[in-house]
Design a protein around this motif. Structure first.
Motif, PDB file in Angstrom:
ATOM      1  N   LYS A  66       0.841  -1.196   0.000  1.00 30.84           N
ATOM      2  CA  LYS A  66       0.000   0.000   0.000  1.00 30.84           C
ATOM      3  C   LYS A  66       0.880   1.251   0.000  1.00 30.84           C
ATOM      4  CE  LYS A  66      -0.822   1.236   4.828  1.00 30.84           C
ATOM      5  NZ  LYS A  66      -0.387   2.637   4.626  1.00 30.84           N
ATOM      6  N   ASN A  67       0.325   2.368  -0.454  1.00 29.71           N
ATOM      7  CA  ASN A  67       1.060   3.626  -0.393  1.00 29.71           C
ATOM      8  C   ASN A  67       1.177   4.091   1.050  1.00 29.71           C
ATOM      9  OD1 ASN A  67      -0.174   4.017  -3.458  1.00 29.71           O
ATOM     10  ND2 ASN A  67       1.808   4.976  -3.124  1.00 29.71           N
ATOM     11  N   LYS A  68       2.244   4.836   1.295  1.00 30.83           N
ATOM     12  CA  LYS A  68       2.527   5.264   2.668  1.00 30.83           C
ATOM     13  C   LYS A  68       1.409   6.125   3.244  1.00 30.83           C
ATOM     14  CE  LYS A  68       6.018   7.611   5.437  1.00 30.83           C
ATOM     15  NZ  LYS A  68       7.208   8.475   5.423  1.00 30.83           N
ATOM     16  N   GLU A  69       0.848   7.030   2.401  1.00 29.36           N
ATOM     17  CA  GLU A  69      -0.129   7.981   2.961  1.00 29.36           C
ATOM     18  C   GLU A  69      -1.521   7.373   3.108  1.00 29.36           C
ATOM     19  OE1 GLU A  69      -0.494   8.694  -1.485  1.00 29.36           O
ATOM     20  OE2 GLU A  69       1.072   8.150  -0.054  1.00 29.36           O
ATOM     21  N   THR A  70      -1.708   6.164   2.601  1.00 33.90           N
ATOM     22  CA  THR A  70      -3.030   5.530   2.721  1.00 33.90           C
ATOM     23  C   THR A  70      -3.249   5.056   4.149  1.00 33.90           C
ATOM     24  OG1 THR A  70      -2.859   4.774   0.447  1.00 33.90           O
ATOM     25  CG2 THR A  70      -4.498   3.675   1.831  1.00 33.90           C
ATOM     26  N   PRO A  71      -4.330   5.497   4.782  1.00 34.30           N
ATOM     27  CA  PRO A  71      -4.571   5.051   6.161  1.00 34.30           C
ATOM     28  C   PRO A  71      -4.773   3.535   6.208  1.00 34.30           C
ATOM     29  CG  PRO A  71      -6.129   6.779   5.508  1.00 34.30           C
ATOM     30  CD  PRO A  71      -5.358   6.414   4.289  1.00 34.30           C
ATOM     31  N   GLU A  72      -4.373   2.954   7.335  1.00 30.64           N
ATOM     32  CA  GLU A  72      -4.480   1.502   7.495  1.00 30.64           C
ATOM     33  C   GLU A  72      -5.891   0.995   7.155  1.00 30.64           C
ATOM     34  OE1 GLU A  72      -2.051   1.355  11.221  1.00 30.64           O
ATOM     35  OE2 GLU A  72      -3.081  -0.591  11.332  1.00 30.64           O
ATOM     36  N   ALA A  73      -6.896   1.766   7.571  1.00 29.09           N
ATOM     37  CA  ALA A  73      -8.284   1.341   7.381  1.00 29.09           C
ATOM     38  C   ALA A  73      -8.647   1.227   5.900  1.00 29.09           C
ATOM     39  CB  ALA A  73      -9.224   2.326   8.072  1.00 29.09           C
ATOM     40  N   GLN A  74      -7.890   1.917   5.041  1.00 28.64           N
ATOM     41  CA  GLN A  74      -8.189   1.849   3.599  1.00 28.64           C
ATOM     42  C   GLN A  74      -7.172   1.010   2.825  1.00 28.64           C
ATOM     43  OE1 GLN A  74      -8.577   6.044   2.579  1.00 28.64           O
ATOM     44  NE2 GLN A  74      -9.979   6.149   4.321  1.00 28.64           N
ATOM     45  N   ALA A  75      -6.404   0.223   3.558  1.00 27.31           N
ATOM     46  CA  ALA A  75      -5.331  -0.559   2.917  1.00 27.31           C
ATOM     47  C   ALA A  75      -5.882  -1.476   1.828  1.00 27.31           C
ATOM     48  CB  ALA A  75      -4.588  -1.375   3.966  1.00 27.31           C
ATOM     49  N   LEU A  76      -7.006  -2.118   2.098  1.00 21.36           N
ATOM     50  CA  LEU A  76      -7.577  -3.065   1.133  1.00 21.36           C
ATOM     51  C   LEU A  76      -7.754  -2.414  -0.233  1.00 21.36           C
ATOM     52  CD1 LEU A  76      -8.931  -5.731   0.260  1.00 21.36           C
ATOM     53  CD2 LEU A  76     -11.062  -4.886   1.269  1.00 21.36           C
ATOM     54  N   GLU A  77      -8.218  -1.160  -0.243  1.00 19.09           N
ATOM     55  CA  GLU A  77      -8.458  -0.493  -1.527  1.00 19.09           C
ATOM     56  C   GLU A  77      -7.152  -0.317  -2.305  1.00 19.09           C
ATOM     57  OE1 GLU A  77     -10.934  -0.269  -3.510  1.00 19.09           O
ATOM     58  OE2 GLU A  77     -11.787  -1.397  -1.848  1.00 19.09           O
ATOM     59  N   ASP A  78      -6.059  -0.070  -1.581  1.00 17.62           N
ATOM     60  CA  ASP A  78      -4.752   0.062  -2.247  1.00 17.62           C
ATOM     61  C   ASP A  78      -4.321  -1.273  -2.857  1.00 17.62           C
ATOM     62  OD1 ASP A  78      -4.346   2.721  -1.840  1.00 17.62           O
ATOM     63  OD2 ASP A  78      -2.389   2.493  -0.862  1.00 17.62           O
ATOM     64  N   TYR A  79      -4.444  -2.348  -2.077  1.00 20.17           N
ATOM     65  CA  TYR A  79      -4.050  -3.659  -2.610  1.00 20.17           C
ATOM     66  C   TYR A  79      -4.905  -4.010  -3.815  1.00 20.17           C
ATOM     67  CZ  TYR A  79      -1.046  -4.564   1.452  1.00 20.17           C
ATOM     68  OH  TYR A  79      -0.051  -4.499   2.389  1.00 20.17           O
ATOM     69  N   ARG A  80      -6.178  -3.682  -3.742  1.00 20.42           N
ATOM     70  CA  ARG A  80      -7.075  -4.012  -4.852  1.00 20.42           C
ATOM     71  C   ARG A  80      -6.723  -3.189  -6.097  1.00 20.42           C
ATOM     72  NH1 ARG A  80     -12.378  -6.511  -3.285  1.00 20.42           N
ATOM     73  NH2 ARG A  80     -13.378  -5.247  -4.860  1.00 20.42           N
ATOM     74  N   ALA A  81      -6.381  -1.915  -5.887  1.00 21.70           N
ATOM     75  CA  ALA A  81      -6.035  -1.059  -7.029  1.00 21.70           C
ATOM     76  C   ALA A  81      -4.777  -1.593  -7.729  1.00 21.70           C
ATOM     77  CB  ALA A  81      -5.819   0.377  -6.551  1.00 21.70           C
ATOM     78  N   ALA A  82      -3.790  -1.973  -6.941  1.00 17.70           N
ATOM     79  CA  ALA A  82      -2.557  -2.511  -7.539  1.00 17.70           C
ATOM     80  C   ALA A  82      -2.838  -3.860  -8.204  1.00 17.70           C
ATOM     81  CB  ALA A  82      -1.479  -2.652  -6.462  1.00 17.70           C
ATOM     82  N   TYR A  83      -3.679  -4.670  -7.554  1.00 17.25           N
ATOM     83  CA  TYR A  83      -4.005  -6.003  -8.079  1.00 17.25           C
ATOM     84  C   TYR A  83      -4.662  -5.914  -9.454  1.00 17.25           C
ATOM     85  CZ  TYR A  83      -5.824 -10.819  -8.063  1.00 17.25           C
ATOM     86  OH  TYR A  83      -6.095 -12.126  -8.373  1.00 17.25           O
TER      87      TYR A  83
END
Ligand SMILES: Cc1cc2nc3c(=O)[nH]c(=O)nc-3n(C[C@H](O)[C@H](O)[C@H](O)COP(=O)(O)O)c2cc1C
Length: 340
Positions: free
Chosen positions: A142-159
């Motif tokens: 996940k990106n550094k500035e992404t809050p932990e609570a929104q981590a899933l969205e980061d993994y999904r975007a990269a996926y």
């Protein structure tokens, strides 16, 4: 491959990141050679794991080729698989330099790179050109500035971008250099993360593509058991253990003082070996063969790799040992594995 032997003294006089960039510059030139050697020494070491046909159990761990720039070279050196990344959904520079330190006297690396990444879009475009005969895994963060609570969205975007272009995906929840990332290993955070990723995998019609989880070596025994249960019941395909350690106790004095003087970061290489092996053995005993495990952490010889396979790991990955010993290490490990 003797080129590395010749250049090694220069590489080790340079600042580590400058040496890395120089090695990659040279590597990119080599990749454009029309006739890179076929890695004959990996013949006879083929194995099938989570439905993929690996030319050899030996792979390159995540973090070295973060942007998938040297795939033909890794294949020519003889690796059976390469884990690219960690890739974050959006580009980010990582931590300020200096952030990479070598201790050749101990075969040790300290890094706090902090996911310097060109971002998933750039890496995806590069993955359009992949050499045949090399399994490529995409390690996501996940990106550094992404809050932990929104981590899933980061993994999904990269996926969404990376998964269609690679053979397997590894979720990195174990880098010590992104604040809060390791909290995602806690069962209550891990469960929704894995479920969300498996849903997306299904949505994209990639059910057959292995989804792995990469773990830290700094987890308490009881936590490891709980994490293994979450992983198995979630339906993911396998585990990778381990990432770097925050534990300075793996280094003895007087080196420890030198390491501590460099500040924060994860340790890898020879001093990580016993700890990573202990953690892997614990995971393997909790797994009871229910999922394959990829061994990583302190491996640097055919004996190390064979030891990990004998413990029950399905595949093995190296990083730090390659930096200290050079590309010839891949051939040496393959020859040793055949002899053993
Ligand atoms: C400089 C450096 C950068 C790394 N970057 C990543 C990374 O981006 N993602 C990841 O999952 N692991 C990363 N790692 C961890 C390695 O993949 C591996 O888990 C760890 O180094 C232990 O293996 P080793 O002892 O063979 O080096 C990095 C390691 C080093 C030394």
């Amino acid at each position: 491959m003797d080129l590395y032997g010749t250049l090694r003294p220069l590489f080790f006089r340079l600042d580590p990141e400058t040496a890395h960039n120089l090695a990659f510059w040279l590597g990119e030139r080599l990749c454009s050679w029309p006739r890179l050697p076929e890695p004959a020494h990996r013949a006879g070491l083929r194995r099938s794991v989570f439905g993929l046909d690996f030319p050899t159990p030996l792979g390159l761990a995540a973090g070295l080729d973060k942007g998938a720039t040297l795939l033909p070279l890794w294949k020519a050196l003889g690796f059976g698989h390469v884990e690219i990344g960690t890739v974050t959904p959006r580009p980010q520079p990582g931590n300020p330099r200096p952030r990479l330190f070598r201790f050749p006297q101990a075969g040790l690396i300290l890094n706090r790179m902090g996911f310097n990444s060109e971002g998933a879009e750039v890496v995806t475009a590069r993955l359009r050109h992949r050499p045949a005969g090399l399994i490529v895994g995409g390690n996501l963060g996940k990106n550094k500035e992404t809050p932990e609570a929104q981590a899933l969205e980061d993994y999904r975007a990269a996926y969404r971008l990376i998964a269609p272009r690679v053979d397997y995906i590894a979720l990195n929840v174990s880098s010590p250099n992104t604040p809060g990332l390791r909290n995602l290993q806690a069962p209550e955070a891990l469960r929704p993360l894995l479920a969300g990723m498996l849903d997306l995998r299904k949505e994209m019609g990639l059910e057959l593509q292995p989804l792995l989880l990469k773990l830290a070596p700094d987890l308490a025994t009881e936590d490891l058991d709980a994490i293994v249960e979450v992983a198995v019941t979630s339906g993911i395909s396998g585990l990778i253990a381990t990432n770097t350690t925050l534990d300075r106790e793996v280094v003895t004095e007087p080196l420890r003082a030198l390491v501590e003087a460099k500040g924060a970061g994860g340790l890898s290489g020879v001093p990580l070996k016993p700890k990573a092996r202990e953690v892997r053995r614990r995971i393997l005993s909790a797994l009871h063969g229910r999922l394959p495990l990829v061994a990583c952490g302190g491996l640097g010889s055919a004996e190390d790799v064979q030891g990990a396979l004998d413990d029950g790991a399905a595949l093995a990955q190296i990083y730090s040992a390659l930096i200290f010993e050079g590309p010839v290490l891949v051939k040496r490990i393959h020859q040793g594995l055949r002899q053993i």
